[in-house]
Write an enzyme that holds these catalytic residues in place. Structure first.
Site, mmCIF file in Angstrom:
data_model
loop_
_atom_site.group_PDB
_atom_site.id
_atom_site.type_symbol
_atom_site.label_atom_id
_atom_site.label_comp_id
_atom_site.label_asym_id
_atom_site.label_seq_id
_atom_site.Cartn_x
_atom_site.Cartn_y
_atom_site.Cartn_z
ATOM 1 C CG ASN A 220 -10.350 2.532 -6.599
ATOM 2 O OD1 ASN A 220 -9.631 3.129 -5.694
ATOM 3 N ND2 ASN A 220 -10.118 0.801 -5.162
ATOM 4 N NE ARG B 247 -13.350 1.827 -5.289
ATOM 5 C CZ ARG B 247 -12.727 1.340 -3.740
ATOM 6 N NH1 ARG B 247 -13.555 0.442 -2.868
ATOM 7 N NH2 ARG B 247 -11.761 1.653 -2.624
ATOM 8 C CG HIS C 207 -10.677 5.795 1.201
ATOM 9 N ND1 HIS C 207 -9.307 4.432 1.457
ATOM 10 C CD2 HIS C 207 -10.505 6.085 2.572
ATOM 11 C CE1 HIS C 207 -9.335 4.489 2.698
ATOM 12 N NE2 HIS C 207 -9.734 5.167 3.551
ATOM 13 C CE LYS D 283 -9.139 5.449 -3.568
ATOM 14 N NZ LYS D 283 -8.585 4.146 -4.550
ATOM 15 N NE ARG E 280 -13.689 -1.566 2.074
ATOM 16 C CZ ARG E 280 -12.199 -1.532 2.118
ATOM 17 N NH1 ARG E 280 -11.837 -0.510 2.166
ATOM 18 N NH2 ARG E 280 -11.701 -2.284 1.849
ATOM 19 C CE1 TYR F 250 -5.004 4.274 0.191
ATOM 20 C CE2 TYR F 250 -4.502 5.711 -1.058
ATOM 21 C CZ TYR F 250 -5.381 5.414 -0.375
ATOM 22 O OH TYR F 250 -6.199 5.079 -0.856
ATOM 23 C CG PHE G 49 -0.614 -1.251 -6.250
ATOM 24 C CD1 PHE G 49 -0.908 -0.638 -4.491
ATOM 25 C CD2 PHE G 49 -0.669 -2.657 -5.605
ATOM 26 C CE1 PHE G 49 -2.059 -0.897 -3.370
ATOM 27 C CE2 PHE G 49 -0.933 -3.379 -4.266
ATOM 28 C CZ PHE G 49 -1.769 -1.968 -3.102
ATOM 29 C CD GLU H 60 -8.540 5.026 6.903
ATOM 30 O OE1 GLU H 60 -10.050 5.429 6.686
ATOM 31 O OE2 GLU H 60 -7.937 4.080 6.273
ATOM 32 C CB THR I 59 -10.541 -3.197 -3.900
ATOM 33 O OG1 THR I 59 -10.672 -3.001 -2.221
ATOM 34 C CG2 THR I 59 -8.790 -2.223 -3.871
#
Ligand code: DAT
Ligand code: MG
Length: 150
Positions: free
Chosen positions: A114, A104, A117, A11, A87, A51, A59, A128, A93
């Site tokens: 964070n 993270r 992704h 990100k 993951r 998203y 948010f 995706e 998250t």
């Protein structure tokens, strides 16, 4: 299947904070195969599609602003169980709940910053990958495959 693929994205905060190499390094040294990589400054429309499941959450606007604020690094990694394992490598998250040793857990503090992704299921990964890499992936054989898989 060793051909399972996941979409991993650094990100804008990860790019600005120079964590790109660290994130690539973790997937690379784990044994996964890099099959696509590029930088992009995604449009808000593109991010809203990425998203779309979160549209309507409180948010959401902040998330789109953050994600549109600078370049991201887009990747596809391939390997056995890479969606689930990826993951795990990212961590929970919310960084306050991410285990130390995860990306993270080690590199961020706030859920809204964070740093990375990762697709949450094989089906969303396929969606995706198609959204971010309509040009297709890079197909090649790695001679080290028998050193990673029995
Ligand atoms: P993940 O990125 O772990 O798949 P998600 O898909 O539920 O998590 O949400 C996407 C992103 O939205 C997440 O990385 C950070 C942001 N986000 C999620 N829940 C949030 C919350 N409660 N407050 C602020 N940002 C949130
Ligand atoms: Mg998600």
């Amino acid at each position: 299947s060793v051909k399972e693929q996941t979409y991993i994205m650094v990100k804008p905060d990860g790019v600005m904070r120079s964590i790109v190499g660290e994130i690539i390094k973790r997937f690379e040294t784990k044994g996964y195969k890099l099959v696509a990589l590029k930088m992009a400054v995604p449009s808000r429309e593109h991010l809203e599609k990425h998203y779309e499941d979160l549209n309507g959450r409180p948010f959401f606007a902040g998330l789109i602003n953050y994600m549109a604020s600078g370049p991201v690094v887009c990747m596809v990694w391939e390997g056995r169980n890479v969606v689930l394992e990826g993951r795990k490598m990212l961590g929970a998250t919310k960084p306050s709940e991410s285990a130390l040793g995860t990306i993270r857990g080690d590199f961020c503090i706030d859920v809204g910053r964070n740093v990375c992704h990762g697709s949450d299921a094989v089906e969303s990964a396929q969606k995706e990958i198609a959204l971010w890499f309509p040009e297709g992936l890079c197909e090649y054989e790695k001679p080290t495959v028998s050193w990673v898989y029995e």
